[in-house]
Scaffold this motif. Structure first.
Motif, PDB file in Angstrom:
ATOM      1  N   ASP A  35      -4.161 -20.744  -5.497  1.00 53.58           N
ATOM      2  CA  ASP A  35      -3.106 -20.799  -5.119  1.00 53.58           C
ATOM      3  C   ASP A  35      -1.515 -18.996  -4.893  1.00 53.58           C
ATOM      4  O   ASP A  35      -1.897 -18.409  -5.939  1.00 53.58           O
ATOM      5  CB  ASP A  35      -1.922 -21.254  -6.059  1.00 53.58           C
ATOM      6  CG  ASP A  35      -2.141 -22.705  -6.324  1.00 53.58           C
ATOM      7  OD1 ASP A  35      -2.106 -23.485  -5.729  1.00 53.58           O
ATOM      8  OD2 ASP A  35      -2.807 -23.750  -7.549  1.00 53.58           O
ATOM      9  N   LYS A  36      -3.165 -18.491  -4.403  1.00 54.41           N
ATOM     10  CA  LYS A  36      -2.384 -17.513  -4.244  1.00 54.41           C
ATOM     11  C   LYS A  36      -2.457 -16.869  -2.803  1.00 54.41           C
ATOM     12  O   LYS A  36      -2.509 -17.707  -2.209  1.00 54.41           O
ATOM     13  CB  LYS A  36      -3.128 -15.901  -4.830  1.00 54.41           C
ATOM     14  CG  LYS A  36      -3.608 -16.226  -5.999  1.00 54.41           C
ATOM     15  CD  LYS A  36      -4.053 -15.315  -6.686  1.00 54.41           C
ATOM     16  CE  LYS A  36      -4.429 -14.786  -8.637  1.00 54.41           C
ATOM     17  NZ  LYS A  36      -5.024 -14.054  -8.714  1.00 54.41           N
ATOM     18  N   MET A  37      -1.331 -16.449  -2.303  1.00 51.47           N
ATOM     19  CA  MET A  37      -1.094 -15.753  -0.782  1.00 51.47           C
ATOM     20  C   MET A  37      -1.744 -15.061  -0.053  1.00 51.47           C
ATOM     21  O   MET A  37      -1.857 -13.761  -0.820  1.00 51.47           O
ATOM     22  CB  MET A  37       0.358 -15.734  -0.529  1.00 51.47           C
ATOM     23  CG  MET A  37       0.643 -15.978   0.873  1.00 51.47           C
ATOM     24  SD  MET A  37       0.633 -16.739   1.911  1.00 51.47           S
ATOM     25  CE  MET A  37       1.698 -17.850   1.222  1.00 51.47           C
ATOM     26  N   PRO A  38      -3.077 -15.272   1.022  1.00 50.72           N
ATOM     27  CA  PRO A  38      -3.453 -13.581   0.901  1.00 50.72           C
ATOM     28  C   PRO A  38      -2.515 -12.756   2.481  1.00 50.72           C
ATOM     29  O   PRO A  38      -1.674 -13.076   2.022  1.00 50.72           O
ATOM     30  CB  PRO A  38      -4.873 -14.934   2.144  1.00 50.72           C
ATOM     31  CG  PRO A  38      -4.147 -15.699   2.338  1.00 50.72           C
ATOM     32  CD  PRO A  38      -3.386 -16.525   1.230  1.00 50.72           C
ATOM     33  N   PRO A  39      -2.570 -11.802   2.237  1.00 51.40           N
ATOM     34  CA  PRO A  39      -2.436 -10.842   2.867  1.00 51.40           C
ATOM     35  C   PRO A  39      -2.687 -11.439   4.357  1.00 51.40           C
ATOM     36  O   PRO A  39      -4.068 -11.949   4.608  1.00 51.40           O
ATOM     37  CB  PRO A  39      -2.758  -9.676   2.628  1.00 51.40           C
ATOM     38  CG  PRO A  39      -4.563  -9.926   2.116  1.00 51.40           C
ATOM     39  CD  PRO A  39      -4.152 -11.304   1.153  1.00 51.40           C
ATOM     40  N   LYS A  40      -2.228 -10.497   5.275  1.00 54.34           N
ATOM     41  CA  LYS A  40      -2.023 -10.523   6.736  1.00 54.34           C
ATOM     42  C   LYS A  40      -3.880  -9.620   7.016  1.00 54.34           C
ATOM     43  O   LYS A  40      -4.534  -9.423   6.192  1.00 54.34           O
ATOM     44  CB  LYS A  40      -1.123  -9.595   7.736  1.00 54.34           C
ATOM     45  CG  LYS A  40      -0.030 -10.058   6.912  1.00 54.34           C
ATOM     46  CD  LYS A  40       0.820  -9.342   7.920  1.00 54.34           C
ATOM     47  CE  LYS A  40       2.462  -9.773   7.681  1.00 54.34           C
ATOM     48  NZ  LYS A  40       3.469  -9.069   8.975  1.00 54.34           N
ATOM     49  N   ASP A  41      -4.382 -10.661   7.929  1.00 51.15           N
ATOM     50  CA  ASP A  41      -5.653 -10.082   8.667  1.00 51.15           C
ATOM     51  C   ASP A  41      -5.982  -8.712   8.982  1.00 51.15           C
ATOM     52  O   ASP A  41      -7.003  -8.707   7.757  1.00 51.15           O
ATOM     53  CB  ASP A  41      -5.738 -10.503   9.624  1.00 51.15           C
ATOM     54  CG  ASP A  41      -5.725 -12.656   9.928  1.00 51.15           C
ATOM     55  OD1 ASP A  41      -5.619 -12.357   8.646  1.00 51.15           O
ATOM     56  OD2 ASP A  41      -6.062 -12.718  10.950  1.00 51.15           O
ATOM     57  N   ALA A  42      -4.902  -7.306   9.305  1.00 51.95           N
ATOM     58  CA  ALA A  42      -4.883  -6.545   9.245  1.00 51.95           C
ATOM     59  C   ALA A  42      -5.388  -5.582   8.135  1.00 51.95           C
ATOM     60  O   ALA A  42      -6.021  -5.007   7.700  1.00 51.95           O
ATOM     61  CB  ALA A  42      -3.795  -5.797   9.983  1.00 51.95           C
ATOM     62  N   SER A  43      -4.302  -6.096   6.759  1.00 51.42           N
ATOM     63  CA  SER A  43      -4.411  -5.678   5.863  1.00 51.42           C
ATOM     64  C   SER A  43      -5.795  -5.956   4.669  1.00 51.42           C
ATOM     65  O   SER A  43      -6.659  -5.254   4.279  1.00 51.42           O
ATOM     66  CB  SER A  43      -3.311  -5.821   4.592  1.00 51.42           C
ATOM     67  OG  SER A  43      -1.995  -5.307   5.403  1.00 51.42           O
ATOM     68  N   LEU A  44      -6.187  -7.582   5.359  1.00 53.80           N
ATOM     69  CA  LEU A  44      -7.890  -7.448   4.343  1.00 53.80           C
ATOM     70  C   LEU A  44      -8.516  -7.465   4.688  1.00 53.80           C
ATOM     71  O   LEU A  44      -9.343  -6.687   4.599  1.00 53.80           O
ATOM     72  CB  LEU A  44      -7.768  -8.871   4.633  1.00 53.80           C
ATOM     73  CG  LEU A  44      -9.019 -10.349   4.311  1.00 53.80           C
ATOM     74  CD1 LEU A  44      -8.335  -9.341   2.249  1.00 53.80           C
ATOM     75  CD2 LEU A  44      -9.216 -11.274   3.398  1.00 53.80           C
ATOM     76  N   LYS A  45      -8.369  -6.877   6.261  1.00 51.09           N
ATOM     77  CA  LYS A  45      -9.740  -6.229   7.103  1.00 51.09           C
ATOM     78  C   LYS A  45     -10.017  -4.107   7.098  1.00 51.09           C
ATOM     79  O   LYS A  45     -11.151  -4.062   6.408  1.00 51.09           O
ATOM     80  CB  LYS A  45      -9.537  -5.941   8.901  1.00 51.09           C
ATOM     81  CG  LYS A  45     -10.853  -5.768   9.392  1.00 51.09           C
ATOM     82  CD  LYS A  45     -10.345  -5.400  11.105  1.00 51.09           C
ATOM     83  CE  LYS A  45     -11.517  -4.922  11.634  1.00 51.09           C
ATOM     84  NZ  LYS A  45     -11.202  -4.704  12.633  1.00 51.09           N
ATOM     85  N   ARG A  46      -8.946  -4.018   6.121  1.00 53.44           N
ATOM     86  CA  ARG A  46      -8.198  -2.586   5.790  1.00 53.44           C
ATOM     87  C   ARG A  46      -9.440  -2.902   4.482  1.00 53.44           C
ATOM     88  O   ARG A  46     -10.414  -1.836   3.769  1.00 53.44           O
ATOM     89  CB  ARG A  46      -7.428  -2.199   5.236  1.00 53.44           C
ATOM     90  CG  ARG A  46      -7.358  -0.441   5.433  1.00 53.44           C
ATOM     91  CD  ARG A  46      -5.745  -0.289   5.819  1.00 53.44           C
ATOM     92  NE  ARG A  46      -4.827  -0.932   5.721  1.00 53.44           N
ATOM     93  CZ  ARG A  46      -3.913  -1.224   6.281  1.00 53.44           C
ATOM     94  NH1 ARG A  46      -4.279  -1.660   7.143  1.00 53.44           N
ATOM     95  NH2 ARG A  46      -3.058  -1.958   5.135  1.00 53.44           N
ATOM     96  N   MET A  47      -8.452  -3.801   3.735  1.00 54.92           N
ATOM     97  CA  MET A  47      -8.936  -3.924   2.009  1.00 54.92           C
ATOM     98  C   MET A  47     -10.588  -4.017   1.868  1.00 54.92           C
ATOM     99  O   MET A  47     -11.726  -3.784   1.128  1.00 54.92           O
ATOM    100  CB  MET A  47      -8.067  -4.917   1.384  1.00 54.92           C
ATOM    101  CG  MET A  47      -6.508  -4.616   1.560  1.00 54.92           C
ATOM    102  SD  MET A  47      -5.747  -5.681   0.795  1.00 54.92           S
ATOM    103  CE  MET A  47      -6.486  -6.703  -0.885  1.00 54.92           C
ATOM    104  N   TYR A  48     -11.037  -5.008   2.260  1.00 60.58           N
ATOM    105  CA  TYR A  48     -13.122  -5.034   2.317  1.00 60.58           C
ATOM    106  C   TYR A  48     -13.663  -4.022   2.693  1.00 60.58           C
ATOM    107  O   TYR A  48     -14.374  -3.937   2.305  1.00 60.58           O
ATOM    108  CB  TYR A  48     -12.783  -6.410   2.970  1.00 60.58           C
ATOM    109  CG  TYR A  48     -14.358  -7.300   3.685  1.00 60.58           C
ATOM    110  CD1 TYR A  48     -14.714  -7.591   2.190  1.00 60.58           C
ATOM    111  CD2 TYR A  48     -15.313  -6.329   3.982  1.00 60.58           C
ATOM    112  CE1 TYR A  48     -15.809  -8.021   1.801  1.00 60.58           C
ATOM    113  CE2 TYR A  48     -16.310  -7.336   4.127  1.00 60.58           C
ATOM    114  CZ  TYR A  48     -16.941  -7.782   2.956  1.00 60.58           C
ATOM    115  OH  TYR A  48     -18.110  -8.687   2.153  1.00 60.58           O
TER     116      TYR A  48
END
Length: 371
Positions: A35-48
């Motif tokens: 029940d958490k909203m994931p970030p946008k693809d670009a943000s998650l790519k940078r985070m990962y």
């Protein structure tokens, strides 16, 4: 990048055979299941990328990463190494040597609570307990010596007062524990009189727990013959009267009367002694005590002793004492058949017990009125 230089997360990713895109898609799905909203693809790519290279700790994503790679936290390098606990000891600056002024301050404070207790009863329990804890801390961080021993005696007297208040409030366990503190402190202070007093007073916790025979045994230990020459006469009288009360509660008529006679023989003139600031006992108090014992035994002559004690002016300075006296008188009058007189004293006792917060006496009154 050599395998030795890889982060545990990077090694897990390579072992899984998934692309970064597939990994991120699974992470987003795992995020939504929480029940958490994931970030946008670009943000998650940078985070990962930052996670895999060890630049950023994925603190908020550990659960999702463990789920996606189907590995425990330790395999992904998420287990924190906790340093061994350090032993906290007082620094040398916190160790002190007690002096006469500090001991006198403690004794004055205890005496203040003692006088307040006679006026308002168990309402001051929090203050008295805090005073006891303060004295315990002082002793814990003080060097041994004469004044440390005197402070231990002050602690014993304060803890016994707190224990008596707890008993009056109906907290038998706390009363027992406070008297244990008092006994230990009296032993540390090497004071036989205070040790005998707090030991016998602890027996009231047993009495209120319905263990009259055990109360007799503890009181007799405190009042054993070898202690007679080590305690002042007024305390000897108090110890004998307390033992008489427990004997009466256990139904031992003649032994109780014998101890009451011993108390009368030992009692000196006056009300108090400077060496016994915690003890107030005179002829009026002893008459009340005798009447209480006789009332427990169902003796008709209890009414005379209790009436005489009620007319003594000093008993009225303590709401708790007057409450107990009127309960005893109500019980004695009921045994004599004077139901109306018994009811009047019981109602007055109930009023006093309510104002003093005496759960102990309220319990006695409830039993009396229900009888």
């Amino acid at each position: 990048m050599d395998d030795a230089d890889m982060t545990p997360l990077k090694r897990a990713h390579l072992a899984s055979g998934m692309t970064q895109g597939e990994t991120r898609d699974k992470l987003k799905a795992a995020r939504r299941r929480r029940d958490k909203m994931p970030p946008k693809d670009a943000s998650l790519k940078r985070m990962y990328t930052d996670w895999e290279q060890g630049r950023v700790d994925p603190t908020d994503w550990r659960g999702e990463l463990c789920e996606v790679f189907e590995l425990p936290p330790v395999a992904l390098g998420f287990v924190e190494v906790v340093p061994p606990p350090t032993l906290e000891i007082p620094s040398l600056l916190e160790i002190s040597r007690l002096d006469p002024e500090i001991v006198e301050m403690l004794e004055v404070q205890t005496d203040h609570y003692r006088h307040m207790d006679r006026k308002v009863g168990s309402a001051i329990i929090p203050q008295t307990v805090a005073h006891v804890e303060h004295m315990q801390n002082l002793l814990r961080t003080s060097l041994p010596g004469r004044h440390s021993a005197l402070a231990a005696v002050a602690l014993a007297e304060g803890a016994a007062l707190a224990g008596w208040q707890a008993l009056d409030a109906g907290d038998i366990v706390k009363a027992w524990n406070m008297h244990d503190i008092a006994k230990s402190a009296a032993s540390q202070g090497n004071n036989p009189a205070v040790l005998a007093h707090v030991t016998a007073q602890q027996a009231y916790a047993l009495l209120d727990a319905g263990r009259a025979a055990d109360a007799v045994e503890l009181a007799q230990f405190a009042n054993r013959p070898d202690m007679a020459g080590r305690v002042p006469p007024r305390l000897r009288a108090w110890l004998a009267a307390a033992e008489a009360e427990f004997l009466a509660a256990a139904g031992h008529h003649y032994p109780a009367l014998t101890m009451l006679d011993q108390a009368a023989d030992a009692l000196p003139s006056g009300d108090t002694d400077p060496e016994l600031p915690y003890l107030m006992l005179n002829g009026t108090h002893l008459a009340r005590w005798r009447g209480h014992c006789l009332a427990r035994l169902g003796a008709d002559e209890a009414v005379d002793d209790l009436t005489s004690a009620l007319e003594g002016s000093q008993v009225l300075t303590s709401k708790r004492a007057e409450t107990g006296l009127r309960v005893d008188l109500a019980l004695a009058l009921r045994s004599r058949g004077d139901i109306e007189g018994s009811k009047q004293h019981a109602q007055r006792a109930a009023d006093l017990a309510g104002r003093a917060g005496s759960a102990r006496q309220r319990t006695r009154i409830a039993k009396l009125l229900a009888g």
